[in-house]
Design a protein around this motif. Structure first.
Motif, PDB file in Angstrom:
ATOM      1  N   ASN A 178     -96.004 -22.823 -14.776  1.00  0.00           N
ATOM      2  CA  ASN A 178     -95.558 -21.520 -14.289  1.00  0.00           C
ATOM      3  C   ASN A 178     -94.687 -20.814 -15.327  1.00  0.00           C
ATOM      4  OD1 ASN A 178     -96.945 -21.978 -11.952  1.00  0.00           O
ATOM      5  ND2 ASN A 178     -95.157 -22.094 -10.639  1.00  0.00           N
ATOM      6  N   ILE A 232     -96.844 -19.256 -17.979  1.00  0.00           N
ATOM      7  CA  ILE A 232     -97.527 -18.063 -17.468  1.00  0.00           C
ATOM      8  C   ILE A 232     -96.553 -16.889 -17.411  1.00  0.00           C
ATOM      9  CG2 ILE A 232     -98.713 -17.037 -15.502  1.00  0.00           C
ATOM     10  CD1 ILE A 232     -99.750 -19.901 -14.862  1.00  0.00           C
ATOM     11  N   ILE A 233     -95.358 -17.134 -16.898  1.00  0.00           N
ATOM     12  CA  ILE A 233     -94.343 -16.078 -16.809  1.00  0.00           C
ATOM     13  C   ILE A 233     -94.034 -15.525 -18.198  1.00  0.00           C
ATOM     14  CG2 ILE A 233     -91.915 -15.608 -16.264  1.00  0.00           C
ATOM     15  CD1 ILE A 233     -92.271 -17.732 -13.978  1.00  0.00           C
ATOM     16  N   MET A 251     -96.972 -13.431 -19.457  1.00  0.00           N
ATOM     17  CA  MET A 251     -97.073 -12.151 -18.746  1.00  0.00           C
ATOM     18  C   MET A 251     -96.007 -11.175 -19.225  1.00  0.00           C
ATOM     19  SD  MET A 251     -99.542 -11.747 -16.608  1.00  0.00           S
ATOM     20  CE  MET A 251    -100.724 -12.620 -15.617  1.00  0.00           C
ATOM     21  N   TYR A 302     -99.883 -13.224 -11.523  1.00  0.00           N
ATOM     22  CA  TYR A 302     -98.428 -13.076 -11.567  1.00  0.00           C
ATOM     23  C   TYR A 302     -97.987 -11.913 -10.691  1.00  0.00           C
ATOM     24  CZ  TYR A 302     -93.848 -11.816 -13.425  1.00  0.00           C
ATOM     25  OH  TYR A 302     -92.529 -11.500 -13.549  1.00  0.00           O
ATOM     26  N   GLN A 303     -97.037 -12.177  -9.817  1.00  0.00           N
ATOM     27  CA  GLN A 303     -96.403 -11.116  -9.041  1.00  0.00           C
ATOM     28  C   GLN A 303     -94.902 -11.118  -9.318  1.00  0.00           C
ATOM     29  OE1 GLN A 303     -94.278 -11.350  -5.959  1.00  0.00           O
ATOM     30  NE2 GLN A 303     -94.059  -9.172  -6.359  1.00  0.00           N
ATOM     31  N   SER A 352     -91.525 -14.226 -10.625  1.00  0.00           N
ATOM     32  CA  SER A 352     -91.299 -15.581 -11.134  1.00  0.00           C
ATOM     33  C   SER A 352     -91.511 -16.644 -10.053  1.00  0.00           C
ATOM     34  CB  SER A 352     -89.894 -15.704 -11.725  1.00  0.00           C
ATOM     35  OG  SER A 352     -88.931 -15.402 -10.737  1.00  0.00           O
ATOM     36  N   VAL A 410     -96.505 -17.019  -8.936  1.00  0.00           N
ATOM     37  CA  VAL A 410     -97.242 -17.117 -10.192  1.00  0.00           C
ATOM     38  C   VAL A 410     -98.111 -18.374 -10.139  1.00  0.00           C
ATOM     39  CG1 VAL A 410     -95.308 -18.303 -11.300  1.00  0.00           C
ATOM     40  CG2 VAL A 410     -97.015 -17.175 -12.702  1.00  0.00           C
TER      41      VAL A 410
END
Length: 108
Positions: A3, A6-7, A10, A55-56, A58, A61
């Protein structure tokens, strides 16, 4: 991919909102919920990858198979704008809680 990875991606590779660069289309149904057919069409046209990053925030995700993206996005969009990208960030989709979605290809 974790995660945190990914954060970081993004935030680094998805600058702001798609805005007018995207071809905005309605992706909600008459009940104001994400329409699976409309969403799948947008996803399949924009992203040619079996794996997508969603992703929306933290908290919201994940990395999933493209075939599983609808269920996740339908839940995340209740909390805000959802960004979807292929793992190489050549294509991105943004789903807005107002009921519209847009795709943006970075490799035009």
């Amino acid at each position: 991919m974790t995660n945190r990875e990914i954060i970081t991606l993004m935030h680094k590779l998805s600058h702001g909102r798609i805005g007018p660069r995207g071809n905005w289309v309605r992706v909600f149904n008459d009940s104001e919920k994400l329409d699976e057919r409309k969403f799948s069409k947008l996803l399949n046209e924009a992203i040619q990858s079996d794996i997508v990053l969603i992703y929306q925030s933290s908290i919201n995700v994940t990395e999933v198979k493209a075939s599983e993206a609808f269920e996740i996005v339908a839940q995340f969009v209740k909390h805000g704008v959802v960004k979807i990208a292929d793992v190489r960030f050549t294509s991105q989709i943004e789903i807005d809680p107002l009921g519209v979605g847009a795709a943006y290809r970075t490799n035009k």
